[in-house]
Design a protein around this motif. Structure first.
Motif, PDB file in Angstrom:
ATOM      1  N   LYS A   1       0.740  -1.142   0.017  1.00 54.99           N
ATOM      2  CA  LYS A   1       0.007   0.074   0.053  1.00 54.99           C
ATOM      3  C   LYS A   1       0.845   1.128  -0.061  1.00 54.99           C
ATOM      4  O   LYS A   1       1.517   1.495   0.871  1.00 54.99           O
TER       5      LYS A   1
ATOM      6  N   GLU B   1      -1.397   4.006  10.925  1.00 54.75           N
ATOM      7  CA  GLU B   1      -1.678   2.534  10.618  1.00 54.75           C
ATOM      8  C   GLU B   1      -0.252   1.677  11.040  1.00 54.75           C
ATOM      9  O   GLU B   1      -0.689   0.494  11.477  1.00 54.75           O
TER      10      GLU B   1
ATOM     11  N   ASN C   1     -13.210  -2.903   3.234  1.00 49.87           N
ATOM     12  CA  ASN C   1     -12.100  -2.932   4.184  1.00 49.87           C
ATOM     13  C   ASN C   1     -11.968  -4.380   4.810  1.00 49.87           C
ATOM     14  O   ASN C   1     -11.267  -4.293   6.011  1.00 49.87           O
TER      15      ASN C   1
ATOM     16  N   ASP D   1      -6.733  -1.724   6.517  1.00 55.07           N
ATOM     17  CA  ASP D   1      -6.847  -0.525   6.544  1.00 55.07           C
ATOM     18  C   ASP D   1      -7.189   0.526   7.958  1.00 55.07           C
ATOM     19  O   ASP D   1      -8.274   0.997   8.191  1.00 55.07           O
TER      20      ASP D   1
END
Length: 537
Positions: A226, A242, A326, A339
């Motif tokens: 990502k 995150e 998600n 996510d």
């Protein structure tokens, strides 16, 4: 004419006397001449005289009687006259009394009018004083409002400072031993480029406002990489958040965090070949629909992941953006929550005394996000619970999330849940499906009440901060708070350039519709209407 009658003693002679004298003689003389000396003369004229005398006597008697009657009448008239005189005297006395009373009444009325004029003057002076007091009250209220806003501003600044200090402390605790934790790796940008063929479009498996997700082969392992948008400060913040969360939490139903590349603001996850739950619900790529067994299991797995996050020690974690998009599925359709860009570690709120995270710019997917979060900026466990409830209803119905809560509620009220279930999942067990539907509705119950028939107060976040009425067209302003469209428009039209809530300068006058909050308000009003009908039924 002469008539003769004999008797035992002597003859009687009846002489009829003429009515008028004859031959120049009187009637008596005429009678003597026509009778004998021995005859007894009865003069009929005397009889007539007697009759006349009788008549006169009768007339006299009648006249006397009449006179007496007249005298009686005169006496009565005299008595009546005397009575009238006495009545006249009484009336004159009464009239004098009434005249006295009238004069007294006139005097009293004059006094009343005088008092009335004095009262009117006093009222006029009182109105003037009241007007002055009203103006003073308005000035005082304005001052109180200004002081209140200033107090709220200072309090908010204090809370922000406290939360910032606590956040720094938590972040320090999380990063004390290692930047990414003991079980994670740090990758270079070169490694990521080699793993993705320099971020080839053919390997792109997802795009969003945060950046892009690529499928890659890194260190002999197929992974998902990502890449956050390097130009966006918000994307950089989400990257750090995150990494901060995922480097410390492990659970079978949370996506496995492998490592990160700070240079590219990239995060490396395990690769899950069956994509997102959203794609499977929409049968993207002609994939087969999920049967009801798999859907039941996914609900259980996500519930387990949320319980793990919400009970995490030493501080709970809130995902903040739970939705089918998600939730990823591995080769065996095992679900994993991913996510965590807007997830937050919860700190104790100085306002409510409970674990919460406050933000002036709520983020998330409107149709899945708790309206209270959009209205107050308070992110709590209930925020995830609301999103989980909408996700349950989506798995049951396969329908779009907008107004889905109302649709399922109406179906249950009509005892017709079968009509809204996703029949592509197979033959649902209706008892278990209804139980799940009711659980989903309880999760999305914005009133936070256990008894659905009890009247509930309007949630404060449904009220416009400016007008304090329930919003019909909620709009998010640049300060992150939601207002009624007309109210915030009028606020800006008056030349104001500060936030109505924080009183801080606001960057622009643009607003964005808050569809999630609007849908929640409509559902609340509809539910409240049904409750009132039930209560009065």
């Amino acid at each position: 004419m002469m008539l003769r009658q004999k008797s035992l003693f002597k003859d009687k002679v009846f002489v009829a006397l003429p009515d008028e004298p004859r031959d120049g003689k009187s009637i008596l003389s005429w009678a003597i001449d026509h009778t004998s000396d021995s005859a007894e003369i009865i003069i009929l004229h005397i009889v007539r005289a007697q009759k006349r005398a009788k008549r006169l006597e009768c007339m006299y008697i009648m006249e006397v009687k009449l006179r007496r009657e007249v005298e009686a009448q005169l006496s009565q008239i005299k008595e009546d006259t005397e009575t009238l005189k006495q009545a006249t005297i009484m009336l004159q006395n009464e009239l004098g009394w009434y005249k006295y009373q009238w004069n007294a009444t006139v005097n009293a009325l004059q006094n009343v009018n005088k008092q009335k004029r004095l009262l009117e003057h006093s009222i006029s002076e009182s109105d003037s004083i009241a007007s002055d007091l009203g103006e003073s009250v308005r000035v005082s209220e304005s001052l109180v409002q200004s002081l209140k806003l200033e107090y709220n501003k200072v309090k908010r600044e204090r809370d922000d400072a406290v939360k910032e200090a606590r956040g720094m402390r938590i972040e320090k605790e999380f990063t004390a031993s290692s930047v990414y934790g003991a079980f994670n790796s740090e990758f270079s940008l070169t490694e990521l480029e080699q793993a993705t063929q320099v971020f080839s479009d053919s390997l792109t498996i997802g795009r969003g406002g945060f950046g892009s997700v690529y499928k890659g082969f890194l260190r002999n392992t197929t992974v998902a990489i990502k890449i956050h948008n390097a130009k966006s400060l918000q994307a950089k913040s989400q990257f750090q958040q995150e990494v901060l969360v995922l480097s410390r939490v492990r659970h079978p139903n949370l996506v496995t965090f492998i490592g990160a590349c700070p240079e590219a603001s990239a995060i490396v996850y395990e690769f899950l070949p069956n994509g997102s739950l959203e794609d499977r619900l929409n049968c993207v790529g002609n994939t087969l629909p999920l049967d009801w067994h798999a859907r039941f299991r996914i609900i259980t797995e996500i519930c387990s992941a949320l319980i793990f996050l919400h009970k995490h020690k030493p501080h709970p974690v809130v995902h903040g953006d739970l939705k089918p998009g998600n939730i990823l599925l591995d080769a065996n359709l095992l679900s994993k929550l991913s996510d965590f860009g807007i997830s937050r570690v919860l700190l104790e709120s100085s306002v409510t005394g409970s674990d919460a995270h406050f933000t002036s710019q709520p983020m998330g997917t409107p149709a899945y996000t708790d309206p209270e979060f959009f209205g107050t900026g308070e992110l709590t466990r209930q925020s995830d619970t609301y999103s989980f409830g909408v996700t349950i209803l989506r798995l049951l119905t396969g329908r779009a999330p907008l107004r889905l809560v109302r649709l399922v509620q109406e179906a249950l009220n009509d005892d017709d849940l079968h009509s809204v279930l996703d029949h592509s999942a197979g033959e649902w067990p209706l008892v278990q499906a209804e139980q799940l539907a009711r659980i989903g509705l309880q999760c999305t119950d914005i009133s936070r009440q256990n008894e659905s028939t009890s009247p509930v107060a309007t949630p404060s976040y449904f009220l416009c901060p400016i007008s304090q009425v329930v919003m019909r067209d909620p709009q998010v302003a640049a300060d992150g708070f939601t207002y009624e469209a007309d109210a915030i428009r009028d606020w800006f039209d008056c030349g104001r350039d500060t936030s109505p809530v924080t009183n801080r300068a606001i960057s622009n006058c643009d607003t964005v519709p808050n569809h999630a909050l609007r849908s929640a308000i409509e559902e609340y009003l509809q539910q409240n209407k049904l409750q009132k009908q039930f209560a009065h039924g």
